[in-house]
Scaffold this motif. Structure first.
Motif, PDB file in Angstrom:
ATOM      1  N   PHE A   1      40.425  46.511  32.204  1.00 49.56           N
ATOM      2  CA  PHE A   1      41.740  46.456  32.835  1.00 49.56           C
ATOM      3  C   PHE A   1      41.693  45.511  34.040  1.00 49.56           C
ATOM      4  CE2 PHE A   1      44.675  48.576  35.953  1.00 49.56           C
ATOM      5  CZ  PHE A   1      45.842  48.100  35.375  1.00 49.56           C
ATOM      6  N   TYR A   2      42.576  44.521  34.034  1.00 60.41           N
ATOM      7  CA  TYR A   2      42.568  43.534  35.112  1.00 60.41           C
ATOM      8  C   TYR A   2      43.301  44.092  36.335  1.00 60.41           C
ATOM      9  CZ  TYR A   2      43.619  39.307  37.716  1.00 60.41           C
ATOM     10  OH  TYR A   2      43.743  38.367  38.715  1.00 60.41           O
ATOM     11  N   LEU A   3      42.619  44.143  37.476  1.00 56.05           N
ATOM     12  CA  LEU A   3      43.212  44.783  38.646  1.00 56.05           C
ATOM     13  C   LEU A   3      42.955  43.983  39.927  1.00 56.05           C
ATOM     14  CD1 LEU A   3      44.653  47.284  39.813  1.00 56.05           C
ATOM     15  CD2 LEU A   3      42.432  48.386  39.987  1.00 56.05           C
ATOM     16  N   PRO A   4      43.962  43.217  40.371  1.00 52.28           N
ATOM     17  CA  PRO A   4      43.816  42.540  41.669  1.00 52.28           C
ATOM     18  C   PRO A   4      44.118  43.516  42.809  1.00 52.28           C
ATOM     19  CG  PRO A   4      45.782  41.763  40.492  1.00 52.28           C
ATOM     20  CD  PRO A   4      45.239  42.929  39.726  1.00 52.28           C
ATOM     21  N   ILE A   5      43.297  43.464  43.869  1.00 51.46           N
ATOM     22  CA  ILE A   5      43.446  44.403  44.973  1.00 51.46           C
ATOM     23  C   ILE A   5      43.570  43.626  46.290  1.00 51.46           C
ATOM     24  CG2 ILE A   5      42.371  46.309  46.239  1.00 51.46           C
ATOM     25  CD1 ILE A   5      40.845  47.006  43.715  1.00 51.46           C
ATOM     26  N   GLY A   6      44.600  43.930  47.066  1.00 50.20           N
ATOM     27  CA  GLY A   6      44.756  43.326  48.388  1.00 50.20           C
ATOM     28  C   GLY A   6      43.921  44.113  49.378  1.00 50.20           C
ATOM     29  N   ALA A   7      42.934  43.446  49.981  1.00 51.63           N
ATOM     30  CA  ALA A   7      41.940  44.185  50.749  1.00 51.63           C
ATOM     31  C   ALA A   7      41.798  43.646  52.161  1.00 51.63           C
ATOM     32  CB  ALA A   7      40.595  44.122  50.030  1.00 51.63           C
ATOM     33  N   ALA A   8      41.633  44.565  53.114  1.00 55.13           N
ATOM     34  CA  ALA A   8      41.384  44.147  54.492  1.00 55.13           C
ATOM     35  C   ALA A   8      39.890  43.990  54.694  1.00 55.13           C
ATOM     36  CB  ALA A   8      41.942  45.179  55.462  1.00 55.13           C
TER      37      ALA A   8
ATOM     38  N   ARG B   1      52.921  41.474  55.579  1.00 60.17           N
ATOM     39  CA  ARG B   1      54.374  41.463  55.758  1.00 60.17           C
ATOM     40  C   ARG B   1      54.995  40.269  55.041  1.00 60.17           C
ATOM     41  NH1 ARG B   1      53.264  41.855  61.463  1.00 60.17           N
ATOM     42  NH2 ARG B   1      52.717  44.009  61.895  1.00 60.17           N
ATOM     43  N   LEU B   2      54.288  39.136  55.101  1.00 61.04           N
ATOM     44  CA  LEU B   2      54.773  37.954  54.391  1.00 61.04           C
ATOM     45  C   LEU B   2      54.765  38.195  52.888  1.00 61.04           C
ATOM     46  CD1 LEU B   2      53.230  34.877  56.210  1.00 61.04           C
ATOM     47  CD2 LEU B   2      55.638  35.479  55.977  1.00 61.04           C
ATOM     48  N   MET B   3      53.697  38.810  52.397  1.00 63.94           N
ATOM     49  CA  MET B   3      53.596  39.071  50.965  1.00 63.94           C
ATOM     50  C   MET B   3      54.709  40.014  50.513  1.00 63.94           C
ATOM     51  SD  MET B   3      49.474  39.433  50.902  1.00 63.94           S
ATOM     52  CE  MET B   3      49.092  39.971  49.266  1.00 63.94           C
ATOM     53  N   ILE B   4      55.004  41.006  51.362  1.00 64.26           N
ATOM     54  CA  ILE B   4      56.083  41.943  51.032  1.00 64.26           C
ATOM     55  C   ILE B   4      57.418  41.212  51.020  1.00 64.26           C
ATOM     56  CG2 ILE B   4      57.414  43.883  51.934  1.00 64.26           C
ATOM     57  CD1 ILE B   4      54.758  45.134  52.786  1.00 64.26           C
ATOM     58  N   ALA B   5      57.645  40.374  52.046  1.00 61.61           N
ATOM     59  CA  ALA B   5      58.912  39.641  52.134  1.00 61.61           C
ATOM     60  C   ALA B   5      59.085  38.718  50.939  1.00 61.61           C
ATOM     61  CB  ALA B   5      58.956  38.847  53.435  1.00 61.61           C
ATOM     62  N   ALA B   6      57.981  38.165  50.460  1.00 62.50           N
ATOM     63  CA  ALA B   6      58.062  37.241  49.332  1.00 62.50           C
ATOM     64  C   ALA B   6      58.025  37.969  47.996  1.00 62.50           C
ATOM     65  CB  ALA B   6      56.911  36.235  49.414  1.00 62.50           C
ATOM     66  N   GLY B   7      57.728  39.273  48.032  1.00 65.62           N
ATOM     67  CA  GLY B   7      57.630  40.037  46.794  1.00 65.62           C
ATOM     68  C   GLY B   7      56.452  39.635  45.944  1.00 65.62           C
ATOM     69  N   GLU B   8      55.396  39.120  46.588  1.00 66.52           N
ATOM     70  CA  GLU B   8      54.221  38.710  45.817  1.00 66.52           C
ATOM     71  C   GLU B   8      53.026  39.549  46.237  1.00 66.52           C
ATOM     72  OE1 GLU B   8      53.882  34.560  46.553  1.00 66.52           O
ATOM     73  OE2 GLU B   8      55.699  34.125  45.437  1.00 66.52           O
ATOM     74  N   LEU B   9      52.872  40.670  45.557  1.00 69.52           N
ATOM     75  CA  LEU B   9      51.803  41.587  45.929  1.00 69.52           C
ATOM     76  C   LEU B   9      50.849  41.790  44.764  1.00 69.52           C
ATOM     77  CD1 LEU B   9      54.135  44.166  47.647  1.00 69.52           C
ATOM     78  CD2 LEU B   9      52.324  42.941  48.830  1.00 69.52           C
ATOM     79  N   PRO B  10      49.570  42.043  45.066  1.00 66.77           N
ATOM     80  CA  PRO B  10      48.638  42.399  43.990  1.00 66.77           C
ATOM     81  C   PRO B  10      48.972  43.796  43.457  1.00 66.77           C
ATOM     82  CG  PRO B  10      47.553  42.528  46.116  1.00 66.77           C
ATOM     83  CD  PRO B  10      48.923  41.992  46.369  1.00 66.77           C
ATOM     84  N   LYS B  11      48.242  44.239  42.437  1.00 67.27           N
ATOM     85  CA  LYS B  11      48.612  45.514  41.801  1.00 67.27           C
ATOM     86  C   LYS B  11      48.279  46.714  42.660  1.00 67.27           C
ATOM     87  CE  LYS B  11      48.363  43.893  37.065  1.00 67.27           C
ATOM     88  NZ  LYS B  11      47.727  44.038  35.756  1.00 67.27           N
TER      89      LYS B  11
END
Lengths: 492, 317
Positions: A37-44, A83-93
């Motif tokens: 299963f392909y899963l991109p994760i936005g990580a700090a 916040r930019l990613m949310i505003a642009a609607g481009e988020l990882p899964k």
């Protein structure tokens, strides 16, 4: 000329056929039932960037049958980027969110999947202490899986060798704090004949969020954690006496040059350097004191550091924290179907199984740690920091006492600090407004906070007196503070 | 004359159209080469402008432009009635005026000074040297100033302490804020600002100086009567362009210099937009503030261009 074009044409045909074939071949492989299963994760990312596709990542992928793609974003830029990613609607899964007004607002808009009702199908996720979920809930609903931390983390960390030399005790009352900081500054604790030490140094975010030193000391002196609730009435901490007394302590320290005069412009890196190079003696911290000692012994080999519970005249008291370092949420932009949500939850659930907990906390056996019978030992601290810590910071794992993995061998001081983290839980003072709803807070929270944070700084620096402080409080009330207290009362 | 019948007018217009068409056909290759530029501007500059409609909606990222409700001038009304509006406006305008008064003339003065240098090797060396700060980021510039001026072992403050026995908290005190901002801007951008003026100065005919010298004009006279008039139109154009960014205070720079103790003089529109838009996710509201700022810039550009033309200068279009 003619042969030329024939040659060109044949080359084109060959390549065209190849290009046409290739995707077919690959897609066949991908669509088979066993494809990960392909899963991109936005990580700090807090420290160094881990090597791409390292063994820890591979171990997690193999166990959970996923193909992970970590998008590491440095912690310092994380919120802005997110916040930019949310505003642009481009988020990882899957993405790490903090429990802050801006994210709560987007959650309310419906940008993330609600997970609460689904959790019961995942034994490990539903087994977590309910308090962890309560502290990340929005309007009573759960939208994520918490990245778990201790609820009470504040400890007093101090230079024991300095204290012993000057005959000092761990401070309890505000007067003690004054005496200790004064002695550590003026009485040459390092014995080099120069007045080059500070009792304590502050950085510019000294009064913000959970790690606010003003809150931590004020709570130890009997103050509330952020908000005081009396008869259903909300009063902010900065209008209570213990907090004001704490401010007065720092005003006195500043006036007598016992803390760094430029704290308003100094950031954590600078103050950490001062502590690590043996130029300051006491701090209140939520981190493990072992880290301080490790760095300190590089410049001062015979330094002794100890850790103590945050104690006031009324005994041990410390502010409770949210019990998480954020939570992992699933955006609707990138995850369209419930089926996929379930797959991601399944992945998170698997992370709580002992083999995965071991990988997340310790790394891979033989490379990062070794089995020594009753316990495990870290083989290479540098490698551990580089390859394991990023995942330990990001992925949920349970504290040693809750999980079923083998304890690891750690220095005495490390264990002492860890134990305090567990003892602390019995003495925490909760923040009553932590999960309450307030429209004013969501819209103007940051501005209101700034009014008070600035006023605190000005008061400590002696730029305003008590009258000026009261004027700032009036300003805060008028700008929406009163409204916010009322809204909290109503939502209680 | 043409208005009385109307016929010649139409004919004239037809004639114009025909000429235009003929011109286009004749220079088709030139126009073709122009095309990528035009397309670039349409796609990347004009089309995205639909985004400003955000200022008139309650924009929510998840619902997008089509799903967000239209609210008209609500955000503008809120902005103008906000208690902070006065402070923000004052801070921004004062900073902008200081910028024009102290920062804008600096590159001109420096260019004129450089122009008087006769050794070209030395001139080139200095020119290269003063360009360098332009490529240093604000974070680094502010960091350098911090190291020099902090009250804890800052070099300048230690020196001051040796001489006067006192330290000055340059970075903390509100009265120093604007001085710091302007002097940092000058330090960073003065060299880069000379580029255009140096180019204009290079175009001045040397024979004019020769003639002036024969007539007995001093260095100052030459500067006043030859050099300055030669670059006057460049100065005017740059001034007009500068007015277009009148209210841009340079977000990064100000943001890095803001502290709790100087916020009252330091908070400007740019930082306000950041706090509102980025940290509190009020996209529409901050778009409205940004639009207000741009509108003022546009008015200033048009107004000053009109004025420049009235005084017989060239203007920017």
């Amino acid at each position: 000329m003619k042969t030329y074009s024939v040659l060109l044409l044949s080359i084109l045909i060959v390549f065209g056929t190849l290009a046409g074939c290739a995707p077919f071949g690959w897609s066949d492989e991908k669509s088979s039932a066993s494809a990960p299963f392909y899963l991109p994760i936005g990580a700090a990312l807090i420290g160094e960037l881990p090597p791409k596709n390292n063994v820890v990542e591979q171990a997690i992928e193999a166990y959970t049958h996923t193909e992970l793609q970590f998008e590491w974003i440095p912690m310092s830029a994380y919120d802005d980027k997110l916040r930019l990613m949310i505003a642009a609607g481009e988020l990882p899964k899957l993405i790490k969110l903090g429990y802050a007004p801006v994210y709560i607002a987007t959650i309310k808009d419906g940008q993330f999947w609600e997970l609460g009702p689904l959790l019961k199908d995942y034994p490990h996720l539903s087994a977590l202490d309910n308090q962890y979920y309560k502290n990340i809930s929005v309007e009573g609903r759960i939208y994520g899986v918490p990245i778990i931390r201790d609820f009470g983390r504040a400890t007093i960390q101090y230079r024991k060798d300095w204290f012993d030399r000057l005959g000092l005790e761990v401070p309890i009352t505000l007067e003690d704090w004054y005496r200790v900081v004064r002695a550590l500054t003026l009485e040459d604790p390092d014995g080099n004949g120069k007045q080059d030490t500070y009792g304590m140094v502050l950085e510019k975010k000294y009064n913000q969020d959970v790690s606010s030193i003003l809150t931590r000391i004020s709570v130890s002196q009997g103050g509330p954690n952020k908000w005081l609730v009396e008869n259903g009435h909300f009063t902010p901490e900065f209008m209570t006496k213990p907090f004001f007394d704490t401010m007065k302590l720092f005003r006195r320290l500043y006036k007598e040059n016992l803390i760094n005069s430029d704290f308003v412009v100094v950031d954590t890196n600078e103050t950490t350097k001062i502590y690590d190079s043996g130029r300051a003696g006491i701090q209140i911290s939520g981190g493990n004191v072992q880290t301080w000692l490790d760095k300190l012994t590089k410049t001062v080999p015979d330094a002794i550091v100890d850790v103590a519970l945050l104690t006031g005249p009324g005994g041990i008291r410390l502010p409770g924290e949210a019990g998480n370092a954020g939570f992992l949420a699933i955006p609707k932009d990138s995850v369209k179907t419930l089926e996929e949500v379930e797959k991601i939850l399944d992945f998170l659930n698997k992370l709580f199984e002992p083999p995965m907990q071991t990988v997340i906390t310790k790394g891979v056996e033989g490379r990062h740690w070794a089995d020594r019978g009753d316990y495990t030992e870290v083989l290479n601290r540098t490698l551990d920091l580089k390859e394991v810590k990023p995942y330990r910071d990001l992925l949920p794992f349970l504290a040693d006492d809750q999980s079923s993995i083998k304890p690891s061998l750690q220095p005495e001081l490390y264990l002492k600090n860890q134990k305090i983290g567990q003892v602390n839980r019995a003495y925490i003072v909760e923040n009553p407004a932590l999960t309450l709803e307030s429209d004013t807070y969501r819209e103007k929270g940051k501005e209101l906070e700034t009014i008070i944070l600035d006023a605190e700084t000005k008061f400590i620096m002696g730029m305003i007196d008590e009258e000026g402080w009261n004027a700032e409080l009036a300003k805060w009330k008028q700008a929406g503070g009163d409204q916010m207290s009322l809204e909290y009362e109503r939502s209680l | 004359m043409a208005t009385s019948t109307g016929l010649p007018n139409i004919q004239a217009r037809k004639g114009k159209l025909a000429t235009l068409l003929r011109d286009i056909i004749r220079d088709k290759w030139l126009y073709l080469m122009l095309l990528p530029g035009v397309i670039y501007f349409i796609i990347f500059k004009y089309v995205p402008m639909y985004g400003v409609t955000m200022a008139f909606m309650d924009y929510k990222p998840y619902t997008g432009f089509l799903g967000s409700p239209w609210v008209g001038f609500k955000h503008f009304e809120r902005f103008f009635s906000e208690p902070q509006f006065g402070m923000l406006f004052r801070n921004t305008v004062i900073l902008a005026v200081y910028n024009l008064a102290f920062f804008f003339p600096m590159p001109i003065i420096l260019s004129l000074m450089m122009n008087e240098v006769r050794r070209s090797k030395f001139k080139n060396f200095v020119q290269t040297l003063i360009y360098i700060p332009h490529f240093v980021s604000w974070v680094v510039v502010v960091g350098i100033f911090y190291m020099l001026l902090t009250t804890e072992n800052g070099i300048l403050n230690e020196l001051l302490y040796q001489i006067t026995g006192k330290k000055i908290a340059f970075l903390l005190e509100a009265e120093w804020f604007r001085t710091m901002i302007i002097s940092q801007s000058i330090w960073k951008e003065i060299g880069w600002g000379t580029v255009i003026f140096m180019a204009a100065l290079a175009g001045v005919d040397l024979q004019q100086y020769e003639a002036a010298r024969i007539d007995g004009a001093s260095r100052w006279r030459q500067l006043w009567h030859i050099t300055l008039p030669a670059i006057r139109s460049t100065i005017v154009i740059l001034f007009i362009l500068r007015l277009g960014n009148f209210l841009d205070s340079g977000f990064e720079h100000i943001f890095l210099m803001l502290t709790p103790t100087n916020r009252e003089v330091g908070e400007v529109f740019d930082t306000y937009v950041y706090t509102k838009g980025m940290t509190q996710a009020q996209y529409s509201y901050s778009a409205a503030v940004g639009l207000f700022k741009s509108t003022i810039g546009l008015v200033l550009v048009l107004g000053s261009n009109w004025l420049a033309k009235r005084f017989g200068e060239e203007g920017i279009y």
